[in-house]
Design a protein around this motif. Structure first.
Motif, PDB file in Angstrom:
ATOM      1  N   ALA A 166       0.495  -1.853  -0.008  1.00  0.00           N
ATOM      2  CA  ALA A 166       0.179   0.003   0.047  1.00  0.00           C
ATOM      3  C   ALA A 166       0.896   1.632   0.373  1.00  0.00           C
ATOM      4  N   ASP A 167       1.794   1.561   0.391  1.00  0.00           N
ATOM      5  CA  ASP A 167       3.341   2.071   0.682  1.00  0.00           C
ATOM      6  C   ASP A 167       4.971   1.751  -0.132  1.00  0.00           C
ATOM      7  N   PRO A 168       4.356   1.936  -0.847  1.00  0.00           N
ATOM      8  CA  PRO A 168       5.544   1.749  -1.431  1.00  0.00           C
ATOM      9  C   PRO A 168       7.603   2.022  -0.875  1.00  0.00           C
ATOM     10  N   ALA A 169       7.125   3.551  -0.371  1.00  0.00           N
ATOM     11  CA  ALA A 169       8.208   4.064   0.115  1.00  0.00           C
ATOM     12  C   ALA A 169       8.430   3.756   1.718  1.00  0.00           C
ATOM     13  N   CYS A 170       7.424   2.674   2.690  1.00  0.00           N
ATOM     14  CA  CYS A 170       7.618   2.708   3.938  1.00  0.00           C
ATOM     15  C   CYS A 170       8.650   1.991   3.487  1.00  0.00           C
ATOM     16  N   PRO A 171       9.835   2.099   4.962  1.00  0.00           N
ATOM     17  CA  PRO A 171      10.670   1.307   5.167  1.00  0.00           C
ATOM     18  C   PRO A 171      10.071  -0.355   5.834  1.00  0.00           C
ATOM     19  N   VAL A 172      10.898  -1.260   6.084  1.00  0.00           N
ATOM     20  CA  VAL A 172      10.700  -3.039   6.253  1.00  0.00           C
ATOM     21  C   VAL A 172      10.632  -2.684   7.319  1.00  0.00           C
ATOM     22  N   GLY A 173      10.779  -1.901   7.771  1.00  0.00           N
ATOM     23  CA  GLY A 173      11.056  -2.264   9.764  1.00  0.00           C
ATOM     24  C   GLY A 173       9.989  -1.506  10.154  1.00  0.00           C
ATOM     25  N   GLU A 174       9.271  -1.230   9.716  1.00  0.00           N
ATOM     26  CA  GLU A 174       8.335   0.080  10.135  1.00  0.00           C
ATOM     27  C   GLU A 174       6.866  -0.761   9.316  1.00  0.00           C
ATOM     28  N   LEU A 175       7.662  -1.893   9.236  1.00  0.00           N
ATOM     29  CA  LEU A 175       5.674  -2.748   8.277  1.00  0.00           C
ATOM     30  C   LEU A 175       5.452  -3.436   9.436  1.00  0.00           C
ATOM     31  N   ALA A 176       3.880  -3.451   9.862  1.00  0.00           N
ATOM     32  CA  ALA A 176       3.417  -3.925  10.559  1.00  0.00           C
ATOM     33  C   ALA A 176       3.461  -6.152   9.696  1.00  0.00           C
TER      34      ALA A 176
END
Length: 68
Positions: free
Chosen positions: A2-12
Motif C-alpha cells: 500500500a505504501d512502497p516508500a515505507c521502510p521494511v522495519g516499520e511494516l506491521a
C-alpha cells in the motif's frame, strides 16, 4: 504494497485483529502448575507402568522406571 516508500522495519507483520488473536492463543495464565505435571506423570505411571515414558539416544525408560 500500500505504501512502497515505507521502510521494511516499520511494516506491521500482522494486522491488529491478527495480533489480538495471537495474544489470546499465547495466554499463559493457567490454573495447573508444574507440581500438577509431576502428579499427572505419577498417575499415568500407576495406570500404564510399562508404557515408554522417555526415549533418547541411550535408550528408553518406562513410567515405572521414571517414577521409581
Amino acid at each position: 504494497a500500500a505504501d512502497p516508500a515505507c521502510p521494511v522495519g516499520e511494516l506491521a507483520p500482522v494486522s491488529e485483529k491478527e495480533s489480538e488473536i495471537l495474544a489470546g492463543w499465547n495466554r499463559t495464565d493457567r490454573a495447573d502448575r508444574l507440581d500438577s505435571l509431576v502428579a499427572r506423570v505419577r498417575e499415568h505411571a500407576s495406570t500404564r507402568p510399562d508404557a515408554v515414558a522417555l526415549t533418547d539416544a541411550h535408550g528408553s525408560l518406562t513410567y515405572r522406571e521414571l517414577v521409581g
